[in-house]
Design a protein around this motif. Sequence first.
Motif, PDB file in Angstrom:
ATOM      1  N   VAL A  42       0.858  -1.182   0.000  1.00 31.95           N
ATOM      2  CA  VAL A  42       0.000   0.000   0.000  1.00 31.95           C
ATOM      3  C   VAL A  42       0.894   1.231   0.000  1.00 31.95           C
ATOM      4  O   VAL A  42       1.773   1.381   0.851  1.00 31.95           O
ATOM      5  N   MET A  66      -2.511  -7.568  -0.452  1.00 32.92           N
ATOM      6  CA  MET A  66      -1.868  -6.279  -0.197  1.00 32.92           C
ATOM      7  C   MET A  66      -1.176  -6.324   1.155  1.00 32.92           C
ATOM      8  O   MET A  66      -1.625  -7.016   2.068  1.00 32.92           O
ATOM      9  N   THR A  67      -0.075  -5.585   1.248  1.00 32.81           N
ATOM     10  CA  THR A  67       0.642  -5.451   2.507  1.00 32.81           C
ATOM     11  C   THR A  67       0.754  -3.976   2.845  1.00 32.81           C
ATOM     12  O   THR A  67       0.859  -3.136   1.948  1.00 32.81           O
ATOM     13  N   LEU A  83      -6.416  -1.062   5.628  1.00 34.58           N
ATOM     14  CA  LEU A  83      -7.082  -2.340   5.390  1.00 34.58           C
ATOM     15  C   LEU A  83      -8.041  -2.287   4.204  1.00 34.58           C
ATOM     16  O   LEU A  83      -8.124  -3.228   3.420  1.00 34.58           O
ATOM     17  N   ILE A 105      -7.503  -2.631  -0.258  1.00 32.64           N
ATOM     18  CA  ILE A 105      -7.746  -3.779  -1.130  1.00 32.64           C
ATOM     19  C   ILE A 105      -9.162  -3.714  -1.712  1.00 32.64           C
ATOM     20  O   ILE A 105      -9.373  -4.022  -2.882  1.00 32.64           O
ATOM     21  N   TYR A 158      -5.213  -8.867   3.308  1.00 24.62           N
ATOM     22  CA  TYR A 158      -4.389  -7.709   3.658  1.00 24.62           C
ATOM     23  C   TYR A 158      -3.509  -8.115   4.831  1.00 24.62           C
ATOM     24  O   TYR A 158      -4.019  -8.582   5.847  1.00 24.62           O
TER      25      TYR A 158
END
Length: 182
Positions: A77, A107-108, A115, A118, A138
């Motif tokens: 992100v 996603m990280t 959060l 995504i 996430y």
Amino acid sequence: MSDIVVLSGSPSERSRSDLVLRHLGTLLEKEKLKVTHISIRDVPQEVLFYGKYDSQAIQEITSLIQNAKGVIIGSPVYKAAYSGVLKALIDLLPQDVLQDTPVLPIMTGGSPAHLLAIEYTLKPLLANLKGQNLKGVYLLDSQINKESLENPIIDFEILERTRKQLYYFIQTVQKQQTAVLR
């Protein structure tokens, strides 16, 4: 031809997103699926910067994705969205490149505050490419050990959720392939 294409949108050389995606690829290979990893770092910079949609690199990526039974797309992100270089690549692919393909978004990020990135950024982009979005995962940076190549996900709860989503992805790919063969 690959069964699964894993696409990393991280421009970083040592990326938590990449570690998680590579781990998922290893799990898929244990399930006897052929996996091809593509990193945004593999795409020549001038192709992305100058929007060379007709380049050999873009044609190869397009072919890999269109011929895959499923796709996993991951990104860190940045500024509450996926990476800009991932968007630059996506913009060069055909609009229907994911047509009816099961897609697992990953996603990280450094904070739980991102959060929903995504849901509000990556999933709509994948849906626009006609992909069949799955729930996705996430992961917080603190849940990933950058030093562990074998299993970088160190939080048991997120590890189980990630595995559950991965196996649901596998089932979806297999069901779709069974339906196509009929």
